[in-house]
Design a protein around this motif. Structure first.
Motif, PDB file in Angstrom:
ATOM      1  N   ALA A   1       0.823  -1.207   0.000  1.00 49.05           N
ATOM      2  CA  ALA A   1       0.000   0.000   0.000  1.00 49.05           C
ATOM      3  C   ALA A   1       0.856   1.254   0.000  1.00 49.05           C
ATOM      4  O   ALA A   1       0.547   2.236  -0.698  1.00 49.05           O
ATOM      5  CB  ALA A   1      -0.925  -0.008   1.218  1.00 49.05           C
ATOM      6  N   ALA A   2       1.950   1.239   0.760  1.00 48.88           N
ATOM      7  CA  ALA A   2       2.788   2.432   0.864  1.00 48.88           C
ATOM      8  C   ALA A   2       3.468   2.742  -0.463  1.00 48.88           C
ATOM      9  O   ALA A   2       3.516   3.909  -0.888  1.00 48.88           O
ATOM     10  CB  ALA A   2       3.831   2.243   1.961  1.00 48.88           C
ATOM     11  N   LEU A   3       3.972   1.725  -1.153  1.00 50.05           N
ATOM     12  CA  LEU A   3       4.643   1.980  -2.426  1.00 50.05           C
ATOM     13  C   LEU A   3       3.632   2.332  -3.516  1.00 50.05           C
ATOM     14  O   LEU A   3       3.923   3.148  -4.393  1.00 50.05           O
ATOM     15  CB  LEU A   3       5.471   0.766  -2.846  1.00 50.05           C
ATOM     16  CG  LEU A   3       6.435   1.009  -4.010  1.00 50.05           C
ATOM     17  CD1 LEU A   3       7.433   2.113  -3.689  1.00 50.05           C
ATOM     18  CD2 LEU A   3       7.170  -0.272  -4.384  1.00 50.05           C
ATOM     19  N   SER A   4       2.454   1.758  -3.449  1.00 46.14           N
ATOM     20  CA  SER A   4       1.408   2.122  -4.401  1.00 46.14           C
ATOM     21  C   SER A   4       1.018   3.587  -4.239  1.00 46.14           C
ATOM     22  O   SER A   4       0.856   4.324  -5.210  1.00 46.14           O
ATOM     23  CB  SER A   4       0.177   1.229  -4.208  1.00 46.14           C
ATOM     24  OG  SER A   4      -0.842   1.573  -5.115  1.00 46.14           O
ATOM     25  N   GLU A   5       0.900   4.023  -2.983  1.00 44.11           N
ATOM     26  CA  GLU A   5       0.572   5.417  -2.714  1.00 44.11           C
ATOM     27  C   GLU A   5       1.686   6.339  -3.202  1.00 44.11           C
ATOM     28  O   GLU A   5       1.428   7.416  -3.755  1.00 44.11           O
ATOM     29  CB  GLU A   5       0.354   5.616  -1.215  1.00 44.11           C
ATOM     30  CG  GLU A   5      -0.056   7.030  -0.804  1.00 44.11           C
ATOM     31  CD  GLU A   5      -1.436   7.403  -1.307  1.00 44.11           C
ATOM     32  OE1 GLU A   5      -1.679   8.608  -1.514  1.00 44.11           O
ATOM     33  OE2 GLU A   5      -2.266   6.497  -1.518  1.00 44.11           O
ATOM     34  N   ALA A   6       2.936   5.911  -3.023  1.00 45.37           N
ATOM     35  CA  ALA A   6       4.073   6.758  -3.389  1.00 45.37           C
ATOM     36  C   ALA A   6       4.293   6.833  -4.898  1.00 45.37           C
ATOM     37  O   ALA A   6       4.803   7.838  -5.401  1.00 45.37           O
ATOM     38  CB  ALA A   6       5.342   6.249  -2.707  1.00 45.37           C
ATOM     39  N   THR A   7       3.909   5.783  -5.636  1.00 49.82           N
ATOM     40  CA  THR A   7       4.147   5.755  -7.082  1.00 49.82           C
ATOM     41  C   THR A   7       2.895   6.008  -7.906  1.00 49.82           C
ATOM     42  O   THR A   7       2.991   6.340  -9.091  1.00 49.82           O
ATOM     43  CB  THR A   7       4.722   4.398  -7.513  1.00 49.82           C
ATOM     44  OG1 THR A   7       3.777   3.357  -7.198  1.00 49.82           O
ATOM     45  CG2 THR A   7       6.050   4.114  -6.810  1.00 49.82           C
ATOM     46  N   GLY A   8       1.721   5.822  -7.301  1.00 47.25           N
ATOM     47  CA  GLY A   8       0.479   5.932  -8.053  1.00 47.25           C
ATOM     48  C   GLY A   8       0.222   4.732  -8.941  1.00 47.25           C
ATOM     49  O   GLY A   8      -0.630   4.784  -9.836  1.00 47.25           O
ATOM     50  N   LEU A   9       0.926   3.629  -8.705  1.00 49.70           N
ATOM     51  CA  LEU A   9       0.795   2.432  -9.526  1.00 49.70           C
ATOM     52  C   LEU A   9       0.294   1.257  -8.688  1.00 49.70           C
ATOM     53  O   LEU A   9       0.562   1.188  -7.485  1.00 49.70           O
ATOM     54  CB  LEU A   9       2.153   2.052 -10.131  1.00 49.70           C
ATOM     55  CG  LEU A   9       2.717   3.005 -11.184  1.00 49.70           C
ATOM     56  CD1 LEU A   9       4.183   2.669 -11.444  1.00 49.70           C
ATOM     57  CD2 LEU A   9       1.919   2.906 -12.477  1.00 49.70           C
ATOM     58  N   PRO A  10      -0.416   0.312  -9.318  1.00 49.44           N
ATOM     59  CA  PRO A  10      -0.760  -0.930  -8.620  1.00 49.44           C
ATOM     60  C   PRO A  10       0.515  -1.684  -8.266  1.00 49.44           C
ATOM     61  O   PRO A  10       1.493  -1.656  -9.018  1.00 49.44           O
ATOM     62  CB  PRO A  10      -1.587  -1.712  -9.647  1.00 49.44           C
ATOM     63  CG  PRO A  10      -2.037  -0.693 -10.636  1.00 49.44           C
ATOM     64  CD  PRO A  10      -0.963   0.344 -10.690  1.00 49.44           C
ATOM     65  N   VAL A  11       0.518  -2.365  -7.122  1.00 48.80           N
ATOM     66  CA  VAL A  11       1.706  -3.045  -6.636  1.00 48.80           C
ATOM     67  C   VAL A  11       1.356  -4.462  -6.210  1.00 48.80           C
ATOM     68  O   VAL A  11       0.319  -4.700  -5.582  1.00 48.80           O
ATOM     69  CB  VAL A  11       2.336  -2.272  -5.450  1.00 48.80           C
ATOM     70  CG1 VAL A  11       3.493  -3.067  -4.843  1.00 48.80           C
ATOM     71  CG2 VAL A  11       2.824  -0.894  -5.897  1.00 48.80           C
ATOM     72  N   LEU A  12       2.223  -5.409  -6.543  1.00 49.61           N
ATOM     73  CA  LEU A  12       2.133  -6.793  -6.072  1.00 49.61           C
ATOM     74  C   LEU A  12       3.334  -7.082  -5.180  1.00 49.61           C
ATOM     75  O   LEU A  12       4.431  -6.596  -5.440  1.00 49.61           O
ATOM     76  CB  LEU A  12       2.142  -7.767  -7.246  1.00 49.61           C
ATOM     77  CG  LEU A  12       0.936  -7.768  -8.178  1.00 49.61           C
ATOM     78  CD1 LEU A  12       1.218  -8.654  -9.385  1.00 49.61           C
ATOM     79  CD2 LEU A  12      -0.300  -8.262  -7.457  1.00 49.61           C
ATOM     80  N   LEU A  13       3.117  -7.890  -4.146  1.00 49.60           N
ATOM     81  CA  LEU A  13       4.185  -8.274  -3.228  1.00 49.60           C
ATOM     82  C   LEU A  13       4.360  -9.784  -3.248  1.00 49.60           C
ATOM     83  O   LEU A  13       3.379 -10.527  -3.141  1.00 49.60           O
ATOM     84  CB  LEU A  13       3.857  -7.804  -1.803  1.00 49.60           C
ATOM     85  CG  LEU A  13       4.844  -8.211  -0.700  1.00 49.60           C
ATOM     86  CD1 LEU A  13       6.205  -7.555  -0.917  1.00 49.60           C
ATOM     87  CD2 LEU A  13       4.286  -7.846   0.678  1.00 49.60           C
ATOM     88  N   GLU A  14       5.601 -10.232  -3.399  1.00 47.70           N
ATOM     89  CA  GLU A  14       5.914 -11.661  -3.436  1.00 47.70           C
ATOM     90  C   GLU A  14       7.186 -11.914  -2.656  1.00 47.70           C
ATOM     91  O   GLU A  14       8.058 -11.035  -2.541  1.00 47.70           O
ATOM     92  CB  GLU A  14       6.098 -12.102  -4.887  1.00 47.70           C
ATOM     93  CG  GLU A  14       6.296 -13.588  -5.093  1.00 47.70           C
ATOM     94  CD  GLU A  14       5.038 -14.387  -4.824  1.00 47.70           C
ATOM     95  OE1 GLU A  14       4.854 -14.810  -3.655  1.00 47.70           O
ATOM     96  OE2 GLU A  14       4.250 -14.602  -5.761  1.00 47.70           O
ATOM     97  N   LYS A  15       7.303 -13.097  -2.100  1.00 50.06           N
ATOM     98  CA  LYS A  15       8.551 -13.493  -1.452  1.00 50.06           C
ATOM     99  C   LYS A  15       9.646 -13.623  -2.500  1.00 50.06           C
ATOM    100  O   LYS A  15       9.410 -14.099  -3.620  1.00 50.06           O
ATOM    101  CB  LYS A  15       8.350 -14.819  -0.713  1.00 50.06           C
ATOM    102  CG  LYS A  15       9.512 -15.217   0.181  1.00 50.06           C
ATOM    103  CD  LYS A  15       9.165 -16.460   0.964  1.00 50.06           C
ATOM    104  CE  LYS A  15      10.351 -16.918   1.813  1.00 50.06           C
ATOM    105  NZ  LYS A  15      10.052 -18.163   2.550  1.00 50.06           N
ATOM    106  N   ASP A  16      10.876 -13.220  -2.160  1.00 50.91           N
ATOM    107  CA  ASP A  16      11.937 -13.136  -3.168  1.00 50.91           C
ATOM    108  C   ASP A  16      12.255 -14.473  -3.829  1.00 50.91           C
ATOM    109  O   ASP A  16      12.431 -14.535  -5.057  1.00 50.91           O
ATOM    110  CB  ASP A  16      13.201 -12.495  -2.582  1.00 50.91           C
ATOM    111  CG  ASP A  16      13.662 -13.108  -1.268  1.00 50.91           C
ATOM    112  OD1 ASP A  16      13.109 -14.142  -0.848  1.00 50.91           O
ATOM    113  OD2 ASP A  16      14.585 -12.542  -0.648  1.00 50.91           O
ATOM    114  N   VAL A  17      12.327 -15.556  -3.056  1.00 55.07           N
ATOM    115  CA  VAL A  17      12.668 -16.842  -3.671  1.00 55.07           C
ATOM    116  C   VAL A  17      11.560 -17.314  -4.598  1.00 55.07           C
ATOM    117  O   VAL A  17      11.825 -17.963  -5.620  1.00 55.07           O
ATOM    118  CB  VAL A  17      12.977 -17.916  -2.600  1.00 55.07           C
ATOM    119  CG1 VAL A  17      14.227 -17.555  -1.826  1.00 55.07           C
ATOM    120  CG2 VAL A  17      11.797 -18.117  -1.653  1.00 55.07           C
TER     121      VAL A  17
END
Length: 413
Positions: free
Chosen positions: A178-194
């Motif tokens: 949510a924080a990065l979406s708010e900062a960029t204005g773009l939809p964001v997905l979160l995934e574990k790195d591996v």
């Protein structure tokens, strides 16, 4: 209200089916071949491809003659029809990539992970880096579909929260999506790195390969990305693959978990560097024992260790051979548990020691008396490179945008 969880759909289900079929055939497909491959009627394929051409998602790239009939027009995915940003957060570095619809990396940057413990400040820096990368790439910002983030676990994928990653102090219960979406204005997905790394390997796989494999991630930490039957295994909480606490040396040093000889405690870069310093192969690295460790200093020392092993320094060779045998014991457990037949290796620090480990690793795994299956296994380094997790994060965005899902046909209320 913006949630940052729903990516804009490129089209309906049939459109996604056609796009996916074209994506998986880089040489292109005719409308007849699309109908044969997808089971859709010729009329449906014609209507869908007309929309895709209008939306500039595919191009007509030539014709091919088949028998005496009218030449068939070939359709190929238009790479410039859309773009995705991938971000990989490692305690040592943050990597950024921009991918086009074909999955080609068209822009890339890497920065040291800020030492600041305030996640909000780091997120602002990430948003600025994303905007700068998109601007520098020359991509129309309006064609950026979204941002994928590959983060150390554990995560709460449903809430988009980073829970308590090791070696990232202050990152407890951070609502990163949510924080990065708010900062960029773009939809964001979160995934574990591996998991993101495994997604990248699966996305770029061609032919029958990469059906059942484990991605061995070697960065600041160690983990396993899992694919079985060409499906990424995420687990009930999307945190599958935390293999660092597999015991490989019962008489080894005590791990932070309280047990002895955990593979993740024995083979990570800072552990190998400490072992090399004790053997006089490299100079002591005070930052290796800090919390969080100075991964720049650790990386330099790891590179020195690998160079010494390449020059056949006995102590250096012994340290890396020991690491290979310890890793092999963990991989035997994975192979037995999931019956995978391929191991793919990568991550920010793999290139330094990968060749040395692969010189001993296959034999150590294949000859283990603990192995159940006698089928020959494959061991290879990822061809995607050290940015594999960031590439995988961007692939997640593309996958959500135009890979077909039966759920897309359901009515939402």
């Amino acid at each position: 209200m913006r949630t940052g969880t729903n990516l804009p759909a490129i089209g309906g289900y049939n459109q996604a089916v056609v796009l996916d079929a074209v994506r998986r055939s880089p040489e292109g497909l005719s409308r007849t071949e699309i109908a044969e491959n997808t089971g859709l009627s010729a009329q449906t394929v014609g209507n869908v491809t007309r929309r895709l051409l209008d939306e500039r998602l595919v191009d007509e790239t030539g014709t091919v003659s088949v028998g005496r009939g009218k030449p068939r027009t070939i359709l190929q995915l238009r790479g410039q029809g859309g773009f995705a940003v991938g971000v990989h957060i490692d305690p040592a570095v943050i990597t950024y990539v921009v991918l086009d619809l074909r999955g080609s990396v068209i822009a890339h940057s890497r920065t040291r992970t800020p030492s600041a413990q305030e996640p909000a400040a780091v997120i602002r820096l990430m948003a600025h880096a994303i905007r700068s990368l998109v601007d520098d790439s020359g991509v129309d910002p309006g064609l950026v579909i979204g941002v994928g983030i590959a983060s150390p676990g554990p995560i709460d994928a449903e809430a988009g929260t980073v829970l308590d990653p090791p070696m990232l102090d202050g990152w407890q219960s951070v609502p990163l999506r949510a924080a990065l979406s708010e900062a960029t204005g773009l939809p964001v997905l979160l995934e574990k790195d591996v998991t993101a790394a495994a997604v990248a390997e699966l996305w770029f796989a061609r032919g029958p390969s990469r059906s059942d494999f484990a991605f061995v991630y070697y960065g600041t930490g160690f983990g396993i990305g899992l694919v079985v039957g060409r499906e990424v295994i995420r687990g009930a909480t999307s945190n599958a693959g935390d293999a660092g606490h597999i015991t490989v040396d019962p008489d080894g040093p005590e791990c932070v978990c309280g047990r002895r000889g955990c593979v993740g405690d024995l083979i990570t870069p800072r552990s190998l560097v400490r072992e090399a310093a004790a053997a006089g192969v490299v100079s002591p690295v005070p930052g290796a024992s800090a919390h969080p460790p100075d991964m720049t200093a650790v990386g330099n020392a790891l590179h020195e260790l690998a160079a010494s092993a390449g020059a056949e320094d006995e102590a250096a060779v012994r340290i890396l051979r020991s690491a290979a045998h310890r890793l092999a014991r963990a991989l035997v457990v994975i192979a037995n548990l999931l019956d995978v037949d391929e191991f793919v290796f990568g991550g920010p620090f793999w290139d330094d020691i990968g060749d040395a480990l692969l010189a001993a690793l296959p034999w150590a795994v294949e000859s283990s008396p603990a192995r159940v299956s006698r089928r020959s296994l494959s061991f290879e380094t990822s061809r995607i490179g050290e940015d594999v997790a960031a590439v995988g994060a961007a692939c997640l965005v593309l996958d959500h945008a135009f890979s077909p899902r039966p759920s897309a046909m359901l009515i939402s209320v």
